[in-house]
Design a protein around this motif. Structure first.
Motif, short mmCIF file in Angstrom:
data_model
loop_
_atom_site.label_atom_id
_atom_site.label_comp_id
_atom_site.label_asym_id
_atom_site.label_seq_id
_atom_site.Cartn_x
_atom_site.Cartn_y
_atom_site.Cartn_z
N VAL A 5 47.33 27.26 37.85
CA VAL A 5 46.94 28.46 37.39
C VAL A 5 45.97 28.53 36.30
CG1 VAL A 5 48.27 30.41 35.79
CG2 VAL A 5 49.71 29.18 37.18
N LEU A 6 44.94 29.38 36.64
CA LEU A 6 43.85 29.33 35.59
C LEU A 6 43.80 30.23 34.46
CD1 LEU A 6 41.23 29.20 38.70
CD2 LEU A 6 42.28 27.33 37.72
N ALA A 7 43.20 30.03 33.59
CA ALA A 7 42.99 30.85 32.45
C ALA A 7 42.00 32.04 32.80
CB ALA A 7 42.70 29.88 31.32
N LYS A 8 41.00 31.82 33.36
CA LYS A 8 40.33 32.88 33.68
C LYS A 8 39.48 32.73 34.77
CE LYS A 8 36.52 31.36 30.81
NZ LYS A 8 35.50 31.40 30.21
N THR A 9 38.53 33.71 35.32
CA THR A 9 37.54 33.53 36.49
C THR A 9 36.74 34.40 36.48
OG1 THR A 9 37.81 33.35 39.14
CG2 THR A 9 38.99 34.94 38.15
N ASP A 10 35.55 34.30 37.29
CA ASP A 10 34.63 35.22 37.45
C ASP A 10 34.22 35.26 38.78
OD1 ASP A 10 33.40 32.93 37.87
OD2 ASP A 10 31.38 33.21 36.69
N VAL A 11 34.93 34.72 39.92
CA VAL A 11 34.95 34.64 41.13
C VAL A 11 35.32 35.84 41.91
CG1 VAL A 11 35.54 33.41 43.37
CG2 VAL A 11 35.14 32.18 41.15
N ILE A 12 34.73 36.36 42.72
CA ILE A 12 34.87 37.48 43.69
C ILE A 12 34.28 37.18 44.76
CG2 ILE A 12 34.57 39.98 44.08
CD1 ILE A 12 34.01 40.61 41.42
N LEU A 13 35.35 36.92 45.83
CA LEU A 13 34.71 36.55 47.33
C LEU A 13 35.01 37.74 48.37
CD1 LEU A 13 36.42 32.88 47.94
CD2 LEU A 13 34.36 33.72 47.00
N GLU A 14 33.92 37.53 48.99
CA GLU A 14 33.90 39.02 49.74
C GLU A 14 34.41 38.66 51.30
OE1 GLU A 14 33.52 42.14 48.65
OE2 GLU A 14 32.68 41.80 46.91
N ASN A 15 35.02 39.56 51.92
CA ASN A 15 35.34 39.63 53.29
C ASN A 15 36.22 38.20 53.53
OD1 ASN A 15 33.47 41.39 53.70
ND2 ASN A 15 31.73 40.03 53.81
N LEU A 16 37.07 38.17 52.65
CA LEU A 16 38.25 37.10 53.47
C LEU A 16 39.02 38.25 54.41
CD1 LEU A 16 38.89 34.78 50.51
CD2 LEU A 16 37.90 34.36 52.62
N PRO A 17 40.05 37.23 55.26
CA PRO A 17 40.81 38.19 56.09
C PRO A 17 41.88 39.06 55.10
CG PRO A 17 41.09 35.80 56.44
CD PRO A 17 40.18 36.01 55.33
N GLN A 18 42.39 40.19 55.87
CA GLN A 18 43.21 41.20 55.19
C GLN A 18 43.97 41.61 56.21
OE1 GLN A 18 41.47 44.11 52.92
NE2 GLN A 18 39.98 42.97 52.07
N LEU A 19 45.40 41.99 56.03
CA LEU A 19 46.34 42.44 57.04
C LEU A 19 46.81 43.79 56.51
CD1 LEU A 19 47.79 42.17 59.81
CD2 LEU A 19 49.67 41.06 58.57
N ARG A 20 46.21 45.01 57.02
CA ARG A 20 46.63 46.29 56.32
C ARG A 20 47.85 46.58 56.75
NH1 ARG A 20 41.60 47.60 58.33
NH2 ARG A 20 42.53 49.38 59.58
N LYS A 21 48.61 47.41 55.87
CA LYS A 21 50.04 47.83 55.89
C LYS A 21 49.66 49.17 57.05
CE LYS A 21 54.04 49.89 53.92
NZ LYS A 21 54.48 50.45 52.68
N TYR A 22 48.64 49.71 56.65
CA TYR A 22 48.38 51.09 57.84
C TYR A 22 47.41 50.74 58.35
CZ TYR A 22 52.03 53.60 54.57
OH TYR A 22 53.04 53.66 53.88
N PRO A 23 47.12 51.29 59.71
CA PRO A 23 45.86 51.19 60.39
C PRO A 23 44.86 52.03 60.17
CG PRO A 23 47.60 51.59 61.98
CD PRO A 23 48.36 51.48 60.60
#
Ligand code: SAM
Ligand code: SF4
Length: 467
Positions: A157-175
């Motif tokens: 568990v990290l105390a903070k972050t400034d990382v925003i990673l774009e375009n990692l995979p996602q599985l959408r509930k609705y198409p």
């Protein structure tokens, strides 16, 4: 900006795939809380699916179960622990089963300690700040389970972050519809709220990344997006090439092929005239604004650190209703804030009667350790708070019903979302966020239809397709 880190995470997905590809493993993610959490769960499920897991719903059966937690109110914690406890048996039966917990609650030290002490079958814990590192953490626990045959735990568990990673995979509930994060965290520190502590400081995504994601979603069949942030109206304030939320909304809604844009949540203190103009002039932007009031008493609003008054709030509601035809306004209200008296509560009732909310989400104040309000003395008894809550439900129900009735007989366009619980019936969502139940073919799911509203049932309508 974080290209190397992204490469590393993707390489872990490939490694997991190689490790589990012959094992026919199943996984599930159980989500508690808000739309932000639902969106995070789509990212977690995307990683699991890409890694070779078959996604199922049943947490007893699944080889990997991840609970994505909420901690805004205490009852969310209680519900989680019940579910975790129930999985003990299935872990005894399936020695390789992995139960993990992530999300807001795991940002709290006491909760992590409690889980480690009470629920020995939980093998993986991470927080909101390293959710991007899920492929790495998952590979660690899987390699210790299947390669080293160790009974290791992965807790990070990290105390903070400034990382925003774009375009990692996602599985959408609705198409056909999707949430899109436009910012993370919150800087407002409303005195009752734990979100700034567990989600960190406000960070906006670059507008170009948001536009790219929406364009990708539209190519993938999405017709409606919901732009997500704890306070979308302060979007971009800290960005170098900053644009206002109103401008971002205008840009997103002009994307060809996209039919509907929603957004939440709007903090009343930052709601601009520019935003009203943009919504007014663009039919693709939903006629719905979620505008949390929290309390109608100026004293309580000050104690809550909300930075607006009852009068300013009502002025804003009038401006929105005058500017945007057919708009529906929903709100959140907390009763039983430590300094709230019966007189303060009457002020809240007064605002409800004047603002005429179409929908109200009501909460009893829940003390969250570490927040400023948790140090305040309670001026009311539990019985007084219960009376106020009952009164609040009655008034908001009456006001909502009154508003809903005004649209009976009218025809609106709705996006068909899913099958209704009654066979042969479907549910559609209108631009103003109202739900309509109507008879129709399953093939209409994901399409826009014209619906005549026949009967109001309080928080939804019965209607029929207009030919
Ligand atoms: N960022 C949003 C905003 O400012 O309205 C809301 C985020 S919060 C997850 C959703 C709602 O939970 C809030 O609007 C508030 O009404 C409620 N809430 C937050 N903290 C609470 C607490 N300690 N007790 C009861 N309700 C709370
Ligand atoms: Fe919590 Fe206030 Fe931030 Fe909303 S704006 S998340 S209520 S601190």
């Amino acid at each position: 900006m974080f290209d190397e880190l992204k490469e590393k995470e993707i390489s872990y997905i490939d490694k997991i795939y190689d490790l589990i590809k012959d094992k026919n493993l199943t996984a599930t993610v159980v989500t508690f809380g808000c739309q932000m959490n639902a969106k995070d769960s789509e990212k977690l499920l995307g990683v699991l699916e890409k890694s070779g897991y078959r996604i199922i719903e049943n947490e007893e059966e699944a080889d990997f179960v991840l609970f994505n937690t909420c901690t805004v109110r205490e009852n969310a914690n209680k519900r989680l622990y019940g579910r975790i406890g129930q999985l003990k048996n299935s872990c005894t039966l399936n020695k390789n089963k992995i139960v993990g917990i992530c999300g807001c609650m795991m940002q709290e030290r006491d909760e992590v300690d409690y889980v480690l002490e009470k629920y020995k079958h939980v093998k993986m814990i991470f927080g909101t700040h390293n959710i991007y590192d899920f492929p790495h953490l998952l590979y660690d626990i899987l390699s210790s389970t299947y390669l080293d045959k160790e009974n290791k735990k992965v807790i990070e568990v990290l105390a903070k972050t400034d990382v925003i990673l774009e375009n990692l995979p996602q599985l959408r509930k609705y198409p056909f519809k999707a949430g899109v994060n436009i910012m993370y965290g919150c800087d407002n520190f409303c005195s009752y709220c734990i979100v700034p502590y567990v989600r960190g400081r406000e960070r906006s995504r670059d507008a170009s990344d948001i536009i790219d994601e929406v364009e990708f979603l539209v190519r993938d069949g999405v017709k409606e997006v919901m732009l997500l942030g704890q306070n979308v109206n302060s979007y971009g304030n800290k960005l170098e090439n900053s644009i206002s939320f109103a401008k971002l909304l205008d840009k997103v809604s002009s994307i060809e092929g996209l039919s509907m844009v929603r957004f939440m949540t709007s903090h009343p203190k930052d709601f601009s005239d520019e935003l009203i103009e943009v919504i007014k002039n663009n039919k693709k932007i939903a006629r719905h604004i979620h505008l949390p009031l929290q309390s109608g008493s100026n004293k309580v609003l000050l104690d809550m650190n909300r930075k607006y008054t009852k009068e300013k709030y009502l002025e804003l509601v009038n401006k929105i209703r005058e500017g945007i035809k057919d708009v529906a306004i929903s709100t959140d209200i907390i009763v039983g804030f430590p300094t709230e008296t019966d007189e303060d509560f009457q002020e809240t009732i007064d605002v409800i009667n004047k603002a005429k909310f179409e929908q109200t989400f009501t909460f009893v104040y829940s003390k969250r350790t570490g927040t400023k309000a948790s140090t305040l003395e309670n001026v009311s008894t539990d019985a007084e708070i219960k009376n106020r809550f009952d009164k609040l439900l009655e008034v908001t129900k009456n006001v909502g019903e009154e508003q809903y009735k005004k649209n009976i007989g009218k025809v609106f366009t709705g996006l068909v979302e899913e099958k209704d619980i009654i066979d042969g019936y479907l549910t559609a969502r209108l631009s103003n966020n109202a739900l309509v139940h109507f008879q129709g073919e399953k093939s209409l799911i994901g399409k826009f239809v014209e619906l005549e509203l026949k009967e109001s049932k309080g928080f939804y309508y019965n209607g029929s397709i207009k030919n």
